[in-house]
Design a protein around this motif. Structure first.
Motif, mmCIF file in Angstrom:
data_model
loop_
_atom_site.group_PDB
_atom_site.id
_atom_site.type_symbol
_atom_site.label_atom_id
_atom_site.label_comp_id
_atom_site.label_asym_id
_atom_site.label_seq_id
_atom_site.Cartn_x
_atom_site.Cartn_y
_atom_site.Cartn_z
ATOM 1 N N TRP A 35 0.810 -1.223 0.000
ATOM 2 C CA TRP A 35 0.000 0.000 0.000
ATOM 3 C C TRP A 35 0.841 1.269 0.000
ATOM 4 O O TRP A 35 0.456 2.270 -0.592
ATOM 5 C CB TRP A 35 -0.989 0.000 1.162
ATOM 6 C CG TRP A 35 -0.351 0.090 2.514
ATOM 7 C CD1 TRP A 35 0.038 -0.953 3.298
ATOM 8 C CD2 TRP A 35 -0.025 1.276 3.229
ATOM 9 N NE1 TRP A 35 0.597 -0.485 4.459
ATOM 10 C CE2 TRP A 35 0.571 0.882 4.448
ATOM 11 C CE3 TRP A 35 -0.171 2.637 2.965
ATOM 12 C CZ2 TRP A 35 1.013 1.798 5.393
ATOM 13 C CZ3 TRP A 35 0.270 3.549 3.908
ATOM 14 C CH2 TRP A 35 0.855 3.131 5.110
ATOM 15 N N GLN A 36 2.014 1.240 0.639
ATOM 16 C CA GLN A 36 2.813 2.473 0.709
ATOM 17 C C GLN A 36 3.236 2.948 -0.676
ATOM 18 O O GLN A 36 3.265 4.145 -0.925
ATOM 19 C CB GLN A 36 4.015 2.280 1.625
ATOM 20 C CG GLN A 36 3.577 2.201 3.078
ATOM 21 C CD GLN A 36 4.736 2.005 4.030
ATOM 22 O OE1 GLN A 36 5.616 1.205 3.778
ATOM 23 N NE2 GLN A 36 4.710 2.726 5.129
ATOM 24 N N GLN A 37 3.529 2.004 -1.582
ATOM 25 C CA GLN A 37 3.883 2.387 -2.946
ATOM 26 C C GLN A 37 2.630 2.597 -3.802
ATOM 27 O O GLN A 37 2.504 3.610 -4.493
ATOM 28 C CB GLN A 37 4.750 1.295 -3.621
ATOM 29 C CG GLN A 37 6.116 1.097 -3.006
ATOM 30 C CD GLN A 37 6.085 0.153 -1.796
ATOM 31 O OE1 GLN A 37 5.213 -0.697 -1.677
ATOM 32 N NE2 GLN A 37 7.049 0.312 -0.896
ATOM 33 N N LYS A 38 1.707 1.639 -3.742
ATOM 34 C CA LYS A 38 0.546 1.670 -4.634
ATOM 35 C C LYS A 38 -0.433 2.797 -4.330
ATOM 36 O O LYS A 38 -1.152 3.235 -5.217
ATOM 37 C CB LYS A 38 -0.189 0.331 -4.593
ATOM 38 C CG LYS A 38 0.594 -0.784 -5.230
ATOM 39 C CD LYS A 38 -0.296 -1.948 -5.583
ATOM 40 C CE LYS A 38 0.529 -2.962 -6.358
ATOM 41 N NZ LYS A 38 -0.267 -3.962 -6.978
ATOM 42 N N CYS A 39 -0.489 3.241 -3.085
ATOM 43 C CA CYS A 39 -1.505 4.230 -2.694
ATOM 44 C C CYS A 39 -0.924 5.628 -2.480
ATOM 45 O O CYS A 39 -1.613 6.516 -1.980
ATOM 46 C CB CYS A 39 -2.211 3.762 -1.428
ATOM 47 S SG CYS A 39 -2.875 2.092 -1.561
ATOM 48 N N HIS A 40 0.324 5.821 -2.850
ATOM 49 C CA HIS A 40 0.987 7.106 -2.603
ATOM 50 C C HIS A 40 0.233 8.267 -3.250
ATOM 51 O O HIS A 40 0.024 9.306 -2.627
ATOM 52 C CB HIS A 40 2.441 7.056 -3.092
ATOM 53 C CG HIS A 40 3.183 8.325 -2.819
ATOM 54 N ND1 HIS A 40 3.608 8.662 -1.550
ATOM 55 C CD2 HIS A 40 3.538 9.351 -3.635
ATOM 56 C CE1 HIS A 40 4.209 9.848 -1.604
ATOM 57 N NE2 HIS A 40 4.179 10.271 -2.852
ATOM 58 N N GLU A 41 -0.204 8.078 -4.496
ATOM 59 C CA GLU A 41 -0.909 9.151 -5.199
ATOM 60 C C GLU A 41 -2.220 9.506 -4.485
ATOM 61 O O GLU A 41 -2.569 10.683 -4.342
ATOM 62 C CB GLU A 41 -1.191 8.726 -6.641
ATOM 63 C CG GLU A 41 -1.764 9.855 -7.488
ATOM 64 C CD GLU A 41 -2.000 9.434 -8.929
ATOM 65 O OE1 GLU A 41 -3.018 9.879 -9.493
ATOM 66 O OE2 GLU A 41 -1.185 8.674 -9.485
ATOM 67 N N LEU A 42 -2.937 8.488 -4.003
ATOM 68 C CA LEU A 42 -4.194 8.744 -3.278
ATOM 69 C C LEU A 42 -3.920 9.437 -1.952
ATOM 70 O O LEU A 42 -4.685 10.306 -1.518
ATOM 71 C CB LEU A 42 -4.953 7.434 -3.062
ATOM 72 C CG LEU A 42 -5.482 6.786 -4.346
ATOM 73 C CD1 LEU A 42 -5.999 5.386 -4.064
ATOM 74 C CD2 LEU A 42 -6.566 7.642 -4.979
ATOM 75 N N LYS A 43 -2.811 9.074 -1.301
ATOM 76 C CA LYS A 43 -2.422 9.740 -0.052
ATOM 77 C C LYS A 43 -2.159 11.221 -0.320
ATOM 78 O O LYS A 43 -2.549 12.083 0.460
ATOM 79 C CB LYS A 43 -1.168 9.071 0.515
ATOM 80 C CG LYS A 43 -0.679 9.675 1.798
ATOM 81 C CD LYS A 43 0.581 8.973 2.273
ATOM 82 C CE LYS A 43 1.119 9.596 3.537
ATOM 83 N NZ LYS A 43 2.382 8.968 3.942
ATOM 84 N N MET A 44 -1.522 11.519 -1.459
ATOM 85 C CA MET A 44 -1.245 12.911 -1.831
ATOM 86 C C MET A 44 -2.542 13.671 -2.099
ATOM 87 O O MET A 44 -2.643 14.853 -1.779
ATOM 88 C CB MET A 44 -0.330 12.967 -3.066
ATOM 89 C CG MET A 44 1.077 12.469 -2.822
ATOM 90 S SD MET A 44 1.979 13.483 -1.621
ATOM 91 C CE MET A 44 1.926 12.476 -0.173
ATOM 92 N N LYS A 45 -3.548 12.986 -2.657
ATOM 93 C CA LYS A 45 -4.837 13.642 -2.905
ATOM 94 C C LYS A 45 -5.526 14.004 -1.593
ATOM 95 O O LYS A 45 -6.145 15.064 -1.482
ATOM 96 C CB LYS A 45 -5.745 12.756 -3.760
ATOM 97 C CG LYS A 45 -5.319 12.728 -5.210
ATOM 98 C CD LYS A 45 -6.282 11.921 -6.055
ATOM 99 C CE LYS A 45 -5.813 11.931 -7.508
ATOM 100 N NZ LYS A 45 -6.692 11.162 -8.371
ATOM 101 N N VAL A 46 -5.409 13.131 -0.583
ATOM 102 C CA VAL A 46 -5.961 13.442 0.741
ATOM 103 C C VAL A 46 -5.230 14.663 1.302
ATOM 104 O O VAL A 46 -5.858 15.602 1.802
ATOM 105 C CB VAL A 46 -5.834 12.240 1.710
ATOM 106 C CG1 VAL A 46 -6.215 12.648 3.125
ATOM 107 C CG2 VAL A 46 -6.709 11.084 1.245
#
Length: 107
Positions: free
Chosen positions: A30-41
């Motif tokens: 998740w740390q790699q795959k969801c990085h873009e979504l984390k940035m959107k939050v």
């Protein structure tokens, strides 16, 4: 911390849900795959008018909390008094002039 999460969830629900789903779907990556979504939050929370007003009005408490976290990265729970002061301040911010979305005025 719950109040901060409540504020984020209220104003950035779509972004939080997408990020949460991604994390749940990718337990080991998740740390790699969801990085873009984390940035959107992060982008949502830094650009929303209500959150900006709270950060502005409580900037002193927020800065002290962030400094505590940096200095105690291995034991973030030692910053609970800083969190309490920031959230206490956030509760007192007058949000009456800050609308979640502009209200159309009659012509």
């Amino acid at each position: 911390m719950q109040a901060a999460m409540d504020i984020t969830a209220k104003y950035c629900q779509k972004e939080m849900e997408a990020y949460g789903s991604c994390v749940a779907s990718n337990p080991s990556t998740w740390q790699q795959k969801c990085h873009e979504l984390k940035m959107k939050v992060a982008q949502c929370t830094s650009s929303h008018p209500v959150i900006q007003k709270i950060r502005h009005d409580c900037s002193k408490e927020f800065v002290e909390f962030e400094r505590c976290l940096r200095e105690n990265q291995d034991k973030p729970t030692s910053c609970s008094s800083h969190v309490a002061r920031f959230l206490g301040c956030a509760e007192t911010v007058d949000l009456s002039g800050v609308a979640a979305s502009p209200v159309p005025q009659p012509s």
